[in-house]
Design a protein around this motif. Sequence first.
Motif, PDB file in Angstrom:
ATOM      1  N   LEU A  18       0.876  -1.151   0.113  1.00 29.94           N
ATOM      2  CA  LEU A  18      -0.148  -0.027  -0.010  1.00 29.94           C
ATOM      3  C   LEU A  18       0.907   1.194  -0.024  1.00 29.94           C
ATOM      4  CD1 LEU A  18      -2.630  -1.059   2.629  1.00 29.94           C
ATOM      5  CD2 LEU A  18      -3.030  -0.735   0.222  1.00 29.94           C
ATOM      6  N   GLU A  19       1.469   1.577  -1.163  1.00 35.03           N
ATOM      7  CA  GLU A  19       2.308   2.904  -1.404  1.00 35.03           C
ATOM      8  C   GLU A  19       1.896   3.424  -2.691  1.00 35.03           C
ATOM      9  OE1 GLU A  19       4.281   4.115   0.949  1.00 35.03           O
ATOM     10  OE2 GLU A  19       4.392   2.222   2.299  1.00 35.03           O
ATOM     11  N   HIS A  20       2.137   4.852  -2.520  1.00 35.88           N
ATOM     12  CA  HIS A  20       1.811   5.613  -3.832  1.00 35.88           C
ATOM     13  C   HIS A  20       2.282   7.005  -3.514  1.00 35.88           C
ATOM     14  CE1 HIS A  20      -0.436   6.935  -6.962  1.00 35.88           C
ATOM     15  NE2 HIS A  20      -1.015   8.069  -6.375  1.00 35.88           N
ATOM     16  N   ASP A  21       3.030   7.357  -4.352  1.00 29.32           N
ATOM     17  CA  ASP A  21       3.950   8.473  -4.297  1.00 29.32           C
ATOM     18  C   ASP A  21       3.083   9.905  -4.198  1.00 29.32           C
ATOM     19  OD1 ASP A  21       6.276   7.143  -4.589  1.00 29.32           O
ATOM     20  OD2 ASP A  21       6.289   7.216  -6.621  1.00 29.32           O
ATOM     21  N   PHE A  92     -13.681  10.583   5.098  1.00 31.38           N
ATOM     22  CA  PHE A  92     -13.987  11.968   5.640  1.00 31.38           C
ATOM     23  C   PHE A  92     -12.944  12.505   6.393  1.00 31.38           C
ATOM     24  CE2 PHE A  92     -16.435  14.399   8.902  1.00 31.38           C
ATOM     25  CZ  PHE A  92     -16.530  15.673   8.063  1.00 31.38           C
ATOM     26  N   ALA A  93     -12.405  11.664   7.505  1.00 32.69           N
ATOM     27  CA  ALA A  93     -11.291  12.203   8.266  1.00 32.69           C
ATOM     28  C   ALA A  93     -10.079  12.691   7.548  1.00 32.69           C
ATOM     29  CB  ALA A  93     -11.124  11.037   9.319  1.00 32.69           C
ATOM     30  N   ILE A  94      -9.799  11.895   6.785  1.00 37.12           N
ATOM     31  CA  ILE A  94      -8.607  12.346   5.948  1.00 37.12           C
ATOM     32  C   ILE A  94      -8.780  13.844   5.283  1.00 37.12           C
ATOM     33  CG2 ILE A  94      -7.276  11.806   3.841  1.00 37.12           C
ATOM     34  CD1 ILE A  94      -7.470   8.735   4.375  1.00 37.12           C
ATOM     35  N   ILE A 104      -0.636  16.508   3.998  1.00 34.46           N
ATOM     36  CA  ILE A 104      -0.202  15.327   4.790  1.00 34.46           C
ATOM     37  C   ILE A 104       1.147  15.105   4.280  1.00 34.46           C
ATOM     38  CG2 ILE A 104      -0.774  12.974   5.137  1.00 34.46           C
ATOM     39  CD1 ILE A 104      -3.361  13.474   4.929  1.00 34.46           C
ATOM     40  N   ASP A 105       2.063  14.935   5.134  1.00 31.28           N
ATOM     41  CA  ASP A 105       3.541  14.624   4.815  1.00 31.28           C
ATOM     42  C   ASP A 105       3.708  13.281   4.381  1.00 31.28           C
ATOM     43  OD1 ASP A 105       6.102  14.844   4.787  1.00 31.28           O
ATOM     44  OD2 ASP A 105       6.672  15.104   6.878  1.00 31.28           O
ATOM     45  N   SER A 106       4.043  12.797   3.816  1.00 31.46           N
ATOM     46  CA  SER A 106       4.425  11.439   3.320  1.00 31.46           C
ATOM     47  C   SER A 106       5.846  11.271   3.042  1.00 31.46           C
ATOM     48  CB  SER A 106       3.320  10.910   2.210  1.00 31.46           C
ATOM     49  OG  SER A 106       3.807  11.546   0.972  1.00 31.46           O
ATOM     50  N   TRP A 112      -0.354   5.612   8.332  1.00 26.52           N
ATOM     51  CA  TRP A 112      -0.953   4.277   8.591  1.00 26.52           C
ATOM     52  C   TRP A 112      -2.401   4.577   8.268  1.00 26.52           C
ATOM     53  CZ3 TRP A 112      -4.847   4.213  11.904  1.00 26.52           C
ATOM     54  CH2 TRP A 112      -5.219   5.433  12.960  1.00 26.52           C
ATOM     55  N   TYR A 113      -2.980   5.780   8.430  1.00 29.54           N
ATOM     56  CA  TYR A 113      -4.465   5.699   8.374  1.00 29.54           C
ATOM     57  C   TYR A 113      -4.861   5.803   7.137  1.00 29.54           C
ATOM     58  CZ  TYR A 113      -2.887  10.747   8.645  1.00 29.54           C
ATOM     59  OH  TYR A 113      -2.233  11.955   8.241  1.00 29.54           O
ATOM     60  N   ILE A 114      -3.979   6.577   6.162  1.00 30.57           N
ATOM     61  CA  ILE A 114      -4.341   6.469   4.687  1.00 30.57           C
ATOM     62  C   ILE A 114      -4.199   5.015   4.156  1.00 30.57           C
ATOM     63  CG2 ILE A 114      -3.510   7.069   2.352  1.00 30.57           C
ATOM     64  CD1 ILE A 114      -2.965   9.765   3.543  1.00 30.57           C
TER      65      ILE A 114
END
Length: 266
Positions: A18-21, A92-94, A104-106, A112-114
């Motif tokens: 579950l990774e996306h740039d 909705f929370a995101i 959001i810093d990635s 984890w929540y994403i």
Amino acid sequence: MGVKKYFKNEFQVSKFNLEHDITPDFYLGCWQRNRSCVPLLCLRAILCAGNVAMVIASWVVLAGWLSSHAFWWIYLTHWGIFVNALTSILAFAISLKVYLVGPIDSAFGLPWYIKLYWFLFNASVPLAFMITIFYWAFIGGTFDIPGLDDTLDIFVHGINSVMMFLLLITARHPTRLLHFYHTVAFGIFYLIFSLIYYFAGGLDPNGNHSIYPMLDWSKPGPTVVVVVGVAIGLITLHGLVLLISLCRNHFSQRFRKEDRSFSVSG
């Protein structure tokens, strides 16, 4: 050549993860013309309220008719609308977090929540479609659940899919071909539950030993056939969700590109 390149790109071990740039893809709508989180936030608020209200209505109306509220949890339909509600709450929370706090810093990967939202999204959308198709094809009108009136029946076995379809066609994050195991894992989890429930002597509200007539473990042969069919169906529906998302991406990207061209020329 484009199709070959797509499959070559998708069939990589890394695509199981579950990774996306591009993190904004999880809080920007695919059809919007700006980079504001507000449009998708508003839609997700409506879908969140609708899915949560569906769970509450089902619990209040249906569970009130059952001899025990615990019976509510034995049905796959209720598992489905519950995970739909969880998915829409996280979505909705995101969006709300981005609206209140900022992007959001990635830098060290997706939070984890994403990842949890993405997993639930992958599991819940095909499952919602499966519940609707399976119910109206094999169960509707032939299976007596106390307190299930026509209106509630339509909502939990029809509007559930509409809600998740709207979440699907407005999202921008990708649907991975190799993420099929997310919805299959959810189905396996329910399968294990049904097995434990049967061998523990569990009954449905009507006193039957099977939760559903076609999921009767006293007849393992036909039941295994149904289970395999459902597993194939979930994988097929994941493929359908993938196809819808690819069409969504194609047309929404053209829409945004055409809009930018119009703005430049204007």
